[in-house]
Design an enzyme around this catalytic site. Sequence first.
Site, PDB file in Angstrom:
ATOM      1  CE1 TYR A 193      -0.382 -49.189  34.399  1.00 12.68           C
ATOM      2  CE2 TYR A 193      -1.580 -47.533  35.664  1.00 12.68           C
ATOM      3  CZ  TYR A 193      -1.302 -48.155  34.462  1.00 12.68           C
ATOM      4  OH  TYR A 193      -1.936 -47.757  33.310  1.00 12.68           O
ATOM      5  CB  ILE A 240      -3.142 -52.072  33.071  1.00  8.36           C
ATOM      6  CG1 ILE A 240      -4.079 -53.287  32.995  1.00  8.36           C
ATOM      7  CG2 ILE A 240      -2.406 -51.864  31.760  1.00  8.36           C
ATOM      8  CD1 ILE A 240      -5.221 -53.125  32.018  1.00  8.36           C
ATOM      9  CB  ALA A 274       1.103 -52.078  29.857  1.00  8.42           C
TER      10      ALA A 274
END
Length: 317
Positions: free
Chosen positions: A147, A83, A81
């Site tokens: 995010y 992040i 991901a």
Amino acid sequence: MSETVAVTGAAGFIGRWVVAELLDRGHTVYGLDDFSNGSERNIEEFRDDDAFQVYEGDVRSKEDVDRLFEHDVDVCLHLAAEIDVQESLEDPESHFDSNVVGTQHVLEACRRNDTRLGLIGTCMVYDMVDSEEGIDEDHPTKPASPYAGSKLAAEDLAEGYYHGYDLPVTILRPFNTYGPYQKTGMAGGVVSIFTDRDIRGEPLKIFGDGTQTRDLLYVTDCARFIVDATFSDETVGEVLNAGTGTDVSINELAELIATGDTEITHVEHHHPQSEVQKLLCDPTKAGEILDWEPEVTLEEGIARLRTWLQDSEESGS
């Protein structure tokens, strides 16, 4: 029973500890990482292990994900991901591509191969305004950044695959995790940054007044939670938090870490709008379903991290 496990983000901070936990339990692990955030150093000690193989690739690439699943994968742990909250505010598209499109590729591969999925989310999806009590899994969500929004969207996609295709999915939301192999620069966690600065004799800089609190989970406890939860039949279709159930203020944390003449200073917050005042996990559900609880105290975790940082500095790694 030994399983074949795919780990995305295998060379990242938490990812490498998940790999270590899986190998310790006798599983065969195939990792995927684009090494934009993770590093070769993180997985160096597994390179000679016949049960581990890592591919350089990106979850945004369907071909890279499909290659990972050529190994008849039983279980997938999806940690890859983007992040960084501030970066997501500056470049929301990259977070969407990695966290939503990437998760879609992983979900499709799991569906085609009938693979159990542990999706690693984040506590940042929760509404932080009303968090005086510990945050449990029923707490309202309110993503405050692209995010957090992209991570929540990924969870919703995964839940859609659980209900729509009966895909065995578990959604995991660890709170603030720290320990060896975490970055010590601005992109790192506060425990790693403070400990590194203390070792170097540099001031510990606290943003704002330092009354903001965090629930700090040692990384081996986090990795054990991720593996336990993903492999459990009791957690399929569930959301689970992981934390200690205790929060500490940043002021208290700095006092705990500072040694000798290390100075503690307060500086103006460069992103005050993104600051979370209180983060406290309610980990009751994980305890009840998995009989999981953290084993490493904050003091012990800081001591282990300090030893590791000092050893790394001496060896020049």
